[in-house]
Design an enzyme around this catalytic site. Structure first.
Site, short mmCIF file in Angstrom:
data_model
loop_
_atom_site.label_atom_id
_atom_site.label_comp_id
_atom_site.label_asym_id
_atom_site.label_seq_id
_atom_site.Cartn_x
_atom_site.Cartn_y
_atom_site.Cartn_z
N SER A 244 17.91 3.63 -124.47
CA SER A 244 18.99 4.35 -125.12
C SER A 244 18.61 5.79 -125.47
O SER A 244 18.28 6.59 -124.61
CB SER A 244 19.43 3.56 -126.36
N ASP B 44 28.45 0.66 -120.30
CA ASP B 44 27.70 -0.55 -120.65
C ASP B 44 28.09 -1.09 -122.02
O ASP B 44 27.37 -1.87 -122.62
CB ASP B 44 26.19 -0.29 -120.58
N HIS C 188 24.65 -2.73 -123.10
CA HIS C 188 23.64 -1.77 -123.56
C HIS C 188 22.51 -2.44 -124.34
O HIS C 188 21.33 -2.15 -124.11
CB HIS C 188 24.34 -0.73 -124.45
#
Length: 397
Positions: free
Chosen positions: A152, A344, A377
Site C-alpha cells: 500500500s 482493489d 487490497h
C-alpha cells in the site's frame, strides 16, 4: 493508514518512568483519537506533534508490531494476538513455517509514522535506519541481497528511498528485488472523501468483524477478549476532518493529476473538480490550508514516478468496485453520492498501474507485473497465489 502501531505519552513527562502507551490501534484511541493530529509550521514547512504530546511508531526491525494492528498497553510488549486485528501475521508465518525464515533476523519489518510524508521520514532519520537495517541483513546473511516487500502506502514511501536516499551502487550491492503489493502510487480516491466530509475508522480500516470472540494467549493462560477490536472500531467517533486534515501523509495519498488528468473526481451542483483543481476544491470545502500543505512539497514527492532501477515485481488486485468520484448534492458537510470504478476495493486501478510505465522505459533492471482478479487490497498480503509468487522471488537469489 493501517500497518504501523503508534504510541504516545505526555511531554514533557513529569511522572517518570514516562511510559509510552499504545494509541494506534488501542482502546485509548476511543478517547484520544485527536492526539494523532499534527501542527503545521507554514514558515518552515515542518510538522510537529501537538504541544504536550509525544507520538512515535514502534517496533522497527521486529515483525510483531506489523503482524497484528492492536497495540499493547506499553511499548515493551508486542501486544495481544487478536485475530480480528491481524495484518501481516499470515505473511510472516508463511515464510517462517514453510521456508525456515527467522523472525527479526532473516525476515524483519520497518514500520513508519504513516502521518508523515517521505521527505519528513528522511528528515527524521527513518531512511537512515532503513538503510542500516538492509546493510545489517545483507551482512548477517553472508552478503545475501535483501528483498524489499512493501504494501500500500509503503510503495511510494520506498520508491522515494530508492530514488532519493541511496545511489545505484548501493542498490546494485544490497537489493535483490523490490516487490510492491497493492502499491498506492497515486493514492486512493477515497482519501478525497476523508478530507472533504470525513470517514469512520471502520471505513479507513476494513476488517472482518464476523465470528466468535477472540481468544488471546497471555503468559500461559487464555483470555477471552469479547469483541475487542469490533468495539474499538465502533466506539471511535467519525474521524473528524480537523484530525485527518492535519496529516501530510493523507495528502500524499490524494489522486495525482499526472495519473487522473481531466477526470472529474468531485462534483457539486455548481461545478466539477479534477485533480488539478485542489486549490479551488479545498477553498470551497473550507480547507484552504490543505492546498498550501499539498503544494509545499507534497506535489514534488515521487514526481513523475521515476523508475527505481532495481528488479521490480509489481503485484496488485483488481476487479473490485472502488470509490472513484463523489457527488456532493447537499454541501460538503454531508456524505456524498459515491461512484465506483475498477480497483482493489481501496486503491484504484489507475493508481495501481502506475508501475506499468516503467516497463521498457527508464527502468534498466528486470520488471514484472501481475494483477490478481478479485483480490482485495487488504487480502493481497495473505492470498496463496501472491505468497507463492513472492516466495519464488525471494528464493531466486
Amino acid at each position: 493508514m493501517r500497518g504501523s502501531q503508534l504510541y504516545s505519552r505526555e511531554e514533557p513527562c513529569h511522572k517518570p518512568p514516562c511510559q509510552w502507551k499504545g494509541l494506534w490501534m488501542h482502546s485509548r484511541l476511543i478517547t484520544h483519537h485527536k492526539d494523532i493530529k499534527l501542527e503545521y509550521d507554514q514558515a518552515s514547512n515542518t510538522y510537529h506533534n501537538q504541544s504536550g504530546i509525544g507520538i512515535k511508531a514502534v517496533g522497527f526491525g521486529v515483525t510483531c508490531r506489523v503482524e497484528y494492528l492492536f497495540a499493547s498497553g506499553n511499548e515493551k510488549e508486542c501486544g495481544p494476538r487478536i485475530k480480528r486485528s491481524e495484518y501481516l501475521h499470515h505473511f510472516v508465518e508463511y515464510f517462517v513455517k514453510n521456508f525456515g525464515y527467522e523472525r527479526d533476523r532473516t525476515i524483519r519489518a520497518a514500520p513508519y509514522d504513516f502521518r508523515m510524508t517521505p521527505e519528513h521520514h528522511e528528515q527524521r532519520g527513518y531512511y537512515s535506519s532503513l538503510k542500516k537495517l538492509v546493510e545489517e541483513m545483507y551482512e548477517d546473511g553472508g552478503n545475501t541481497k535483501v528483498t524489499l516487500v512493501v504494501h500500500s502506502m509503503g510503495a511510494p514511501v520506498t520508491l522515494y528511498f530508492l530514488n532519493n536516499v541511496v545511489d545505484q551502487d548501493w542498490k546494485d550491492t544490497y537489493i535483490h528485488a523490490f516487490v510492491p503489493l497493492a502499491g498506492a502510487w497515486s493514492g486512493g480516491n477515497a482519501v478525497l472523501r476523508s478530507l472533504i466530509s470525513g470517514m469512520t475508522l471502520k471505513e479507513l480500516i476494513p476488517v472482518d468483524l464476523s465470528g466468535t470472540p477472540d481468544h488471546v494467549s497471555r503468559g500461559g493462560r487464555t483470555q477471552v477478549i469479547e469483541n475487542s477490536f469490533r468495539g474499538l472500531l465502533d466506539q471511535v467517533p467519525k474521524l473528524t476532518k480537523d484530525v485527518v486534515r492535519t496529516l501530510p501523509g493523507v495528502l500524499l495519498m490524494l489522486p495525482n493529476a499526472t495519473v487522473w488528468k481531466d477526470k472529474v473526481l468531485v462534483k457539486t451542483d455548481s461545478r466539477d473538480y479534477t485533480a488539478s483543481d485542489y486549490e479551488a476544491l479545498f477553498t470551497d470545502a473550507d480547507y484552504p490550508l490543505g492546498f498550501t500543505m499539498y503544494s509545499n512539497g507534497i506535489t514534488g514527492i515521487n514526481a513523475g514516478y521515476p523508475a527505481p532501477n532495481v528488479p521490480v515485481y509489481c503485484f496488485y488486485g483488481t476487479g473490485i468496485p472502488t470509490e472513484e468520484s463523489f457527488y456532493y448534492n447537499n454541501g460538503f458537510e454531508e456524505s456524498p453520492i459515491i461512484t465506483t470504478g475498477p480497483g482493489d476495493g481501496t486503491v484504484n486501478d489507475l493508481s495501481s498501474e502506475v508501475c506499468l510505465e516503467w516497463a521498457g522505459g527508464a527502468q534498466q533492471q528486470h520488471f514484472e507485473s501481475r494483477n490478481f482478479e478479485g483480490v482485495h487490497h487488504n487480502k493481497i498480503v495473505t492470498h496463496p497465489e501472491v505468497l507463492e509468487a513472492v516466495k519464488d522471488i525471494v528464493t531466486s537469489i
